[in-house]
Scaffold this motif. Structure first.
Motif, mmCIF file in Angstrom:
data_model
loop_
_atom_site.group_PDB
_atom_site.id
_atom_site.type_symbol
_atom_site.label_atom_id
_atom_site.label_comp_id
_atom_site.label_asym_id
_atom_site.label_seq_id
_atom_site.Cartn_x
_atom_site.Cartn_y
_atom_site.Cartn_z
ATOM 1 N N THR A 137 0.878 -1.136 0.089
ATOM 2 C CA THR A 137 -0.179 0.353 0.120
ATOM 3 C C THR A 137 0.882 1.088 -0.038
ATOM 4 O O THR A 137 2.164 1.093 0.105
ATOM 5 N N PHE A 138 0.363 2.346 -0.188
ATOM 6 C CA PHE A 138 0.743 3.858 0.027
ATOM 7 C C PHE A 138 0.879 4.277 1.304
ATOM 8 O O PHE A 138 -0.247 4.485 1.661
ATOM 9 N N SER A 139 1.828 4.340 1.945
ATOM 10 C CA SER A 139 1.701 4.907 3.510
ATOM 11 C C SER A 139 0.792 6.316 3.050
ATOM 12 O O SER A 139 0.202 6.591 4.321
ATOM 13 N N GLY A 140 1.027 7.321 2.272
ATOM 14 C CA GLY A 140 0.699 8.574 2.213
ATOM 15 C C GLY A 140 -0.512 8.644 1.461
ATOM 16 O O GLY A 140 -1.130 9.670 1.277
ATOM 17 N N GLY A 141 -1.173 7.441 0.999
ATOM 18 C CA GLY A 141 -2.374 7.427 -0.054
ATOM 19 C C GLY A 141 -2.058 7.206 -1.299
ATOM 20 O O GLY A 141 -0.853 7.557 -1.740
ATOM 21 N N TYR A 142 -2.664 6.306 -2.097
ATOM 22 C CA TYR A 142 -2.529 5.652 -3.363
ATOM 23 C C TYR A 142 -2.824 7.263 -4.287
ATOM 24 O O TYR A 142 -2.153 7.468 -5.222
ATOM 25 N N GLN A 143 -3.486 8.285 -3.688
ATOM 26 C CA GLN A 143 -3.771 9.447 -4.734
ATOM 27 C C GLN A 143 -2.596 10.176 -4.822
ATOM 28 O O GLN A 143 -2.260 10.926 -5.820
ATOM 29 N N GLY A 144 -1.595 9.659 -4.156
ATOM 30 C CA GLY A 144 -0.085 10.524 -4.320
ATOM 31 C C GLY A 144 0.273 10.439 -5.611
ATOM 32 O O GLY A 144 1.130 11.165 -6.382
ATOM 33 N N LEU A 145 -0.033 9.100 -6.028
ATOM 34 C CA LEU A 145 0.696 8.592 -7.590
ATOM 35 C C LEU A 145 -0.119 9.450 -8.595
ATOM 36 O O LEU A 145 0.345 10.087 -9.433
ATOM 37 N N THR A 146 -1.583 9.586 -8.732
ATOM 38 C CA THR A 146 -2.185 10.468 -9.587
ATOM 39 C C THR A 146 -2.031 11.895 -9.394
ATOM 40 O O THR A 146 -1.915 12.633 -10.296
ATOM 41 N N ASN A 147 -1.889 12.304 -8.236
ATOM 42 C CA ASN A 147 -1.524 13.953 -7.875
ATOM 43 C C ASN A 147 -0.195 14.240 -8.471
ATOM 44 O O ASN A 147 0.029 14.995 -9.134
ATOM 45 N N HIS A 148 0.727 13.221 -8.385
ATOM 46 C CA HIS A 148 2.025 13.435 -8.985
ATOM 47 C C HIS A 148 2.094 13.581 -10.544
ATOM 48 O O HIS A 148 2.513 14.371 -11.219
ATOM 49 N N ILE A 149 1.328 12.726 -11.176
ATOM 50 C CA ILE A 149 0.942 12.603 -12.449
ATOM 51 C C ILE A 149 0.462 13.901 -13.025
ATOM 52 O O ILE A 149 0.891 14.533 -14.050
ATOM 53 N N MET A 150 -0.478 14.303 -12.189
ATOM 54 C CA MET A 150 -1.267 15.754 -12.570
ATOM 55 C C MET A 150 -0.238 16.790 -12.429
ATOM 56 O O MET A 150 -0.467 17.808 -13.315
ATOM 57 N N GLY A 151 0.353 16.620 -11.511
ATOM 58 C CA GLY A 151 1.455 17.905 -11.322
ATOM 59 C C GLY A 151 2.453 17.809 -12.310
ATOM 60 O O GLY A 151 3.087 19.058 -12.575
ATOM 61 N N SER A 152 2.681 16.783 -13.060
ATOM 62 C CA SER A 152 3.647 17.085 -14.114
ATOM 63 C C SER A 152 2.975 17.183 -15.636
ATOM 64 O O SER A 152 3.766 17.464 -16.455
ATOM 65 N N LEU A 153 1.588 17.687 -15.435
ATOM 66 C CA LEU A 153 0.955 18.150 -16.600
ATOM 67 C C LEU A 153 1.024 19.774 -16.685
ATOM 68 O O LEU A 153 1.075 20.133 -15.596
ATOM 69 N N PRO A 154 1.125 20.439 -17.897
ATOM 70 C CA PRO A 154 1.052 21.888 -17.873
ATOM 71 C C PRO A 154 -0.401 22.146 -17.331
ATOM 72 O O PRO A 154 -1.456 21.269 -17.206
ATOM 73 N N LYS A 155 -0.450 23.277 -16.700
ATOM 74 C CA LYS A 155 -1.469 23.791 -15.588
ATOM 75 C C LYS A 155 -2.767 23.581 -16.280
ATOM 76 O O LYS A 155 -3.763 23.298 -15.541
ATOM 77 N N ASP A 156 -2.987 24.034 -17.465
ATOM 78 C CA ASP A 156 -4.291 24.155 -18.006
ATOM 79 C C ASP A 156 -4.954 22.919 -18.685
ATOM 80 O O ASP A 156 -6.035 22.975 -19.062
ATOM 81 N N VAL A 157 -4.283 21.979 -18.423
ATOM 82 C CA VAL A 157 -4.672 20.537 -19.068
ATOM 83 C C VAL A 157 -5.958 20.095 -18.388
ATOM 84 O O VAL A 157 -6.964 19.705 -19.091
ATOM 85 N N MET A 158 -5.947 19.804 -17.031
ATOM 86 C CA MET A 158 -7.217 19.331 -16.392
ATOM 87 C C MET A 158 -8.488 20.451 -16.202
ATOM 88 O O MET A 158 -8.014 21.654 -16.015
ATOM 89 N N VAL A 159 -9.511 20.000 -16.859
ATOM 90 C CA VAL A 159 -10.765 20.906 -16.770
ATOM 91 C C VAL A 159 -11.720 19.869 -15.811
ATOM 92 O O VAL A 159 -12.170 18.916 -16.215
ATOM 93 N N PHE A 160 -11.958 20.506 -14.827
ATOM 94 C CA PHE A 160 -12.847 19.858 -13.849
ATOM 95 C C PHE A 160 -14.227 20.165 -13.973
ATOM 96 O O PHE A 160 -14.769 21.363 -14.428
ATOM 97 N N ASN A 161 -15.182 19.466 -13.389
ATOM 98 C CA ASN A 161 -16.479 19.623 -13.129
ATOM 99 C C ASN A 161 -17.145 19.881 -14.622
ATOM 100 O O ASN A 161 -17.808 20.938 -15.033
ATOM 101 N N LYS A 162 -16.588 18.978 -15.535
ATOM 102 C CA LYS A 162 -16.945 19.106 -17.056
ATOM 103 C C LYS A 162 -17.650 17.654 -17.383
ATOM 104 O O LYS A 162 -16.917 16.819 -18.307
ATOM 105 N N PRO A 163 -18.682 17.285 -17.031
ATOM 106 C CA PRO A 163 -19.156 15.935 -17.408
ATOM 107 C C PRO A 163 -19.423 15.974 -18.972
ATOM 108 O O PRO A 163 -20.043 16.922 -19.310
#
Ligand SMILES: Cc1cc2nc3c(=O)[nH]c(=O)nc-3n(C[C@H](O)[C@H](O)[C@H](O)COP(=O)(O)OP(=O)(O)OC[C@H]3O[C@@H](n4cnc5c(N)ncnc54)[C@H](O)[C@@H]3O)c2cc1C
Ligand SMILES: *[C@@H]1O[C@H](CO)[C@@H](O)[C@H](O)[C@H]1NC(C)=O
Ligand SMILES: *[C@@H]1O[C@H](CO)[C@@H](O)[C@H](O)[C@H]1NC(C)=O
Length: 517
Positions: free
Chosen positions: A220-246
């Motif tokens: 398991t991840f002692s700091g949480g599994y989401q650390g992984l996806t947060n890291h990947i997201m952090g490596s993307l350019p800022k404007d790539v993620m658009v939230f609340n867009k179903p």
């Protein structure tokens, strides 16, 4: 290397949309962003967070995994393990060569304690004997991988057939025989959690062995599994993620013109619930299969997610592949009632047997599907158990209030421990993956009537016939990986696979600079 402008007619490279910001979508985006074709990339995510079914929340003074829990098979061949290691998210134990080479066969470790529903302790020897019988049979299912016809259609029926043959040779007294069957029944429930299904009778026998177990002691991840996806997201350019867009509808096979892009035409137009319109050359769809069902593949819903609708054989594949529910129930206790160093508490429901259907209502017996509790190790002064429950009982539990769940489980635990004074848990926290509007379940399995070919078929891009612009819609996500479905590494690999498919197309275009996208 040629500049991005060479690619197609679009300034700044091809426009790519990724639908869904789980690990498949993030993985695809990560790989595409680094490509010299310099695609103009957006991830359209329905919710306010990334990670999808990887979801770590603060709770009980620590981190609680609402979704994915373990890295299954953490060793060099597992890309999630490799990324987690590279991001520094794993500790010495997880990284040790020794633990990387452990072969668990994909089976859960034996419990540290085993209770029956009437409050007696089951000897761990007896549990071990039943585990070895059960997992021996599970391993035997691989024999059917390449046979033309299986004796029975499902894993469940096969297990039951083999078990009933063995029972005939059992020589113990009736009470022990009944207990052995009840223990086996508990292992069926464990397997339902692993496969994310209501019943092993729904899981197809022939392709079952295609699921591949990598070496390594699940960690398991002692700091949480989401650390992984947060890291990947952090490596993307800022404007790539658009939230609340179903995303509401993916219009494809067209020639769309948008005021924001004068003089350009696009084969795809993605329309969102909020009316937002995103034209694109390519869309990578990573929505969960359950969500895909929900959005209109099922007959009872109007088909609105794809316009024009998907080809019939793809709709059929989506309909056939299994997708069920596995949920977690976290209980916090003032004081532990379990032994120190206890890791897993198994529960055996007396008078249950895999060979007999005990039809009782969900209301009165939903909790009988609960397999027991994992003792969470990461909590020092707080004592937390994590229960697992699959199937229709799990979906029923989602409809209950926290108080109702707490009350039922307190009664269950009092009976099991034989202590009517056992203090009720201080608090409860649950996952509700079936009700989650953009997930609608937990993960996929190969259901009776389908094969691994259906997952491969689902993964095929559109258009399929080579007419019109290529690779308008690509499909990634856990359900599109034939051998690692239902896992985070399967999902990540599927995202990389579709990114590579696009990159392959662009590389080809670079060699033919005059062709159109
Ligand atoms: C309870 C539970 C336990 C698990 N345990 C493990 C484990 O121990 N180990 C393991 O390897 N795996 C585990 N898994 C499975 C693992 O979490 C998944 O296989 C993996 O995370 C799936 O990633 P994905 O990117 O394919 O899908 P998701 O993570 O579901 O991402 C899809 C994204 O699409 C978004 N979306 C959906 N519809 C739309 C729309 N219309 N428009 C825009 N966005 C949309 C969703 O919000 C979501 O963010 C578990 C899953 C659950 C539920
Ligand atoms: C392997 O993992 C287990 C469980 O986390 C741990 O107790 C053990 O110390 C690890 N082994 C090594 C060599 O680190
Ligand atoms: C795509 O468009 C072409 C030309 O308009 C049409 O012939 C074809 O049937 C369309 N394909 C689908 C899947 O709708």
């Amino acid at each position: 290397m040629a500049s991005g402008g060479v690619i197609g007619e679009t300034l700044g490279g091809p426009r790519v949309l990724v639908v869904g910001g789980g690990i498949a979508g993030l993985g695809a985006a990560q790989r595409l962003c680094r490509n010299p074709a310099a695609p103009n990339l957006r991830i359209l995510e329905a919710t306010a967070r990334s990670g999808g079914r990887i979801r770590s929340e603060r709770g009980f003074g620590g981190v609680v995994e609402v979704g994915a829990h373990w890295i299954h098979g953490p060793s060099q061949g597992n890309p999630v393990f490799q990324l987690a290691a590279a991001f520094g998210l794993l500790g010495e134990k997880e990284l040790s060569e020794e633990n990387q080479s452990v072969d668990t066969g994909g089976h859960l470790a034996l419990p540290s304690m085993c209770f029956t529903s009437s409050g007696t302790r089951v000897s761990l020897e007896l549990v071990a004997e039943m585990a070895s019988l059960f997992y021996g049979l599970i391993d035997q299912t691989r024999e059917f991988l390449h046979v033309a016809e299986t004796p029975v259609p499902s894993v469940g029926e096969y297990l039951k057939k083999e078990i009933s043959q063995q029972v005939a040779h059992w020589t113990e007294d009736e009470e022990t025989k009944k207990l052995k069957l009840a223990i086996l029944n508990a292992f069926f429930s464990v397997e339902c959690c692993i496969s994310g299904t209501h019943s092993m009778d729904l899981v197809a026998l022939a392709p079952f062995g295609e699921y591949t177990v990598l070496p390594g002691l699940d960690c398991t991840f002692s700091g949480g599994y989401q650390g992984l996806t947060n890291h990947i997201m952090g490596s993307l350019p800022k404007d790539v993620m658009v939230f609340n867009k179903p995303v509401k509808t993916i219009h494809w096979n067209g020639s769309f013109q948008e005021a924001a892009f004068p003089g350009e035409t696009f084969p795809v137009l993605v329309e969102c619930d909020d009316g937002g319109r995103f034209p694109a050359h390519h869309v990578i769809v990573t929505v969960p299969l359950g969500r895909a069902h929900f959005s209109g593949f099922l007959k009872e819903h109007q088909d609105t997610f794809f316009d024009p609708p998907l080809p019939a054989e793809k709709v059929e594949a989506i309909r056939k592949i299994g997708f069920g529910t596995n949920n977690k129930v976290f209980l916090e206790f003032e004081k532990p009632f379990w032994e120190p160093h206890c890791q897993f508490i198994q529960m055996v429901w007396e008078d249950t047997s895999p060979l007999q259907d005990t039809a009782s209502g969900l209301q009165d017996s939903w909790f009988k599907k609960l397999i027991g509790f994992l003792v969470l190790p990461s909590f020092k002064s707080v004592h937390v158990l994590c229960g697992f429950i699959a199937g229709l009982e799990s979906e029923f539990m989602e409809t209950l209030s926290d108080e109702e769940v707490l009350l039922s489980l307190t009664q269950v635990l009092r009976k099991m421990t034989g202590n009517p004074q056992l203090p009720a848990p201080k608090s409860v926290l649950r996952s509700r993956w079936h009700s989650a509007p953009y997930t609608r379940g937990s993960y996929s399995y190969v259901a009776v009537g389908s094969t691994g070919d259906d997952m491969d078929l689902l993964a095929q891009p559109l258009p399929e016939d080579g007419t019109g612009p290529q690779l308008q819609i690509l499909f990634a996500g856990e359900a599109t990986h034939r051998t690692f479905y239902s896992t985070t590494h399967g999902a990540l690999l599927s995202g990389w696979r579709e990114a590579d498919r696009l990159i392959g197309l662009w590389d080809l275009k670079m060699q033919q600079p005059h062709s159109r996208l």
